[in-house]
Write a protein that holds these residues in place. Sequence first.
Motif, short mmCIF file in Angstrom:
data_model
loop_
_atom_site.label_atom_id
_atom_site.label_comp_id
_atom_site.label_asym_id
_atom_site.label_seq_id
_atom_site.Cartn_x
_atom_site.Cartn_y
_atom_site.Cartn_z
N GLY A 186 42.94 57.67 44.26
CA GLY A 186 44.18 58.31 43.79
C GLY A 186 45.00 57.47 42.82
O GLY A 186 46.08 57.89 42.42
N SER A 187 44.51 56.29 42.46
CA SER A 187 45.31 55.42 41.57
C SER A 187 44.95 55.66 40.11
O SER A 187 43.79 55.87 39.78
N HIS A 188 45.96 55.60 39.24
CA HIS A 188 45.71 55.76 37.80
C HIS A 188 45.30 54.44 37.17
O HIS A 188 44.60 54.40 36.17
N VAL A 189 45.81 53.35 37.74
CA VAL A 189 45.48 52.02 37.23
C VAL A 189 45.13 51.14 38.42
O VAL A 189 45.82 51.19 39.45
N ILE A 190 44.07 50.35 38.30
CA ILE A 190 43.74 49.39 39.35
C ILE A 190 43.69 47.99 38.73
O ILE A 190 42.96 47.76 37.76
N LEU A 191 44.55 47.12 39.26
CA LEU A 191 44.59 45.75 38.78
C LEU A 191 43.81 44.90 39.78
O LEU A 191 44.24 44.72 40.91
N ILE A 192 42.64 44.45 39.37
CA ILE A 192 41.83 43.60 40.25
C ILE A 192 42.42 42.19 40.14
O ILE A 192 42.39 41.58 39.06
N ASN A 193 43.00 41.71 41.23
CA ASN A 193 43.82 40.49 41.17
C ASN A 193 43.15 39.29 41.84
O ASN A 193 42.19 39.44 42.60
N LYS A 194 43.70 38.14 41.55
CA LYS A 194 43.25 36.84 42.08
C LYS A 194 41.81 36.55 41.65
O LYS A 194 41.03 35.97 42.41
N VAL A 195 41.46 37.00 40.44
CA VAL A 195 40.06 36.88 40.01
C VAL A 195 39.60 35.42 39.86
O VAL A 195 38.40 35.14 39.94
N GLU A 196 40.57 34.51 39.72
CA GLU A 196 40.15 33.10 39.58
C GLU A 196 39.57 32.57 40.90
O GLU A 196 38.92 31.53 40.93
N LEU A 197 39.79 33.32 41.99
CA LEU A 197 39.28 32.89 43.31
C LEU A 197 37.94 33.54 43.65
O LEU A 197 37.43 33.35 44.76
N ALA A 198 37.37 34.28 42.70
CA ALA A 198 36.16 35.06 43.00
C ALA A 198 35.04 34.19 43.57
O ALA A 198 34.44 34.52 44.60
N GLU A 199 34.79 33.07 42.91
CA GLU A 199 33.66 32.25 43.34
C GLU A 199 33.88 31.68 44.74
O GLU A 199 33.00 31.73 45.59
N LEU A 200 35.11 31.19 44.96
CA LEU A 200 35.46 30.64 46.28
C LEU A 200 35.28 31.67 47.38
O LEU A 200 34.96 31.34 48.52
N CYS A 201 35.52 32.94 47.05
CA CYS A 201 35.45 34.01 48.06
C CYS A 201 34.10 34.72 48.04
O CYS A 201 33.96 35.76 48.71
N ASN A 202 33.15 34.17 47.34
CA ASN A 202 31.81 34.80 47.25
C ASN A 202 31.85 36.23 46.75
O ASN A 202 31.19 37.11 47.32
N ILE A 203 32.64 36.47 45.73
CA ILE A 203 32.77 37.83 45.21
C ILE A 203 32.05 37.93 43.87
O ILE A 203 32.27 37.10 42.98
N ASP A 204 31.21 38.94 43.75
CA ASP A 204 30.58 39.24 42.47
C ASP A 204 31.51 40.21 41.74
O ASP A 204 31.60 41.39 42.09
N LEU A 205 32.21 39.68 40.73
CA LEU A 205 33.25 40.48 40.07
C LEU A 205 32.69 41.73 39.39
O LEU A 205 33.31 42.80 39.41
#
Lengths: 219, 85
Positions: A156-175
């Motif tokens: 339902g959101s018109h805009v999604i801001l994917i935040n804290k992306v500088e922490l992706a590697e630390l959190c094991n996230i594949d952006l």
Amino acid sequence: MEIKVLKNVMQKNSAIGNDNRDVFHQKGVYTINLTSSPGAGKTTLLENSLPELMKSLNIAIIEGDPYTTRDAERLAHLNLPTIQVNTEGGCHLDAQMISQAIGELDLDNIDLCVIENVGNLVCPAAFDLGETLRVMVYSITEGADKPKKYYNMFQGSHVILINKVELAELCNIDLEATYQEVREINPTCKIFQISATRPETLIEWNSWLAHTVKKAICQ
Amino acid sequence: MHEASIAKYVLEIVQETIDSDPCCQNKLVKSITFALSRPYTVYPDSFEFYFTELIRDIPQICGTQLIYIDSDQRGFFVSSIDFED
Ligand SMILES: Nc1nc2c(ncn2[C@@H]2O[C@H](COP(=O)(O)OP(=O)(O)OP(=O)(O)O)[C@@H](O)[C@H]2O)c(=O)[nH]1
Ligand SMILES: [Mg+2]
């Protein structure tokens, strides 16, 4: 004596939300409903985005918070008209709360009204406030599995801001995979990847928003 | 916790119903029936907590019984209001 009523209670909220939308529209005020889970970075985003947006727009803030004035205090140095709405533990803002807050704002002198909702990924999705745009902050530190779990909010959101992306590697996230999952759920929303603590990552978002608001209020 | 908002809106619906029908205006509300679908998005216990608080000082409504019926239609509806004869 029985009276049949057959009224959907949530339609009550939608009706007030539509009234709010009409008032904002008549006064030429663009409105953002900023949602996220607790601590995803809504207030940090405002701390670092508003100084830039204030250069070309008259802005007001409606701060939703269960109990405290902490977020409003963090933004007080910006000297913007700010209305505090405490929900007394309630998990979301509703249209009636915004209707009351509108009465306290000088809408004739506002271009953009930013509403920071209570941190929650479930209930705020069900309560239309009368906003022009629903903007969601999705912090990747919460895990890559959230879009499908909190489907209504993402969808339902018109805009999604994917935040804290500088922490992706630390959190094991594949952006890239995270981006694709958000895209799959919501094919039409605008997506920005940001670190709200780093103003240099907000340039694209700030300029898109300023442009979008100016275009809308000039019509 | 969204039951607090729901309770507020239910009270408005009850009051609008009373205001719109002269026959109801001085009659006590005996019961309010709600229709709700599974899975519940509104929890009756939580809703009642807030609603009871809201109607505590409204003599026409404060003694009402709250009745819930399952429904196939998605949402939380005020289905009917029963007034004393
Ligand atoms: N590392 C990092 N930390 C961030 C980022 N954005 C926000 N934070 C931190 O996340 C924490 C929570 O941020 P807030 O801005 O208070 O989050 P919020 O969404 O407003 O929280 P509530 O209003 O309580 O729901 C703070 O410690 C911020 O400094 C980011 O991009 N990177
Ligand atoms: Mg905040």
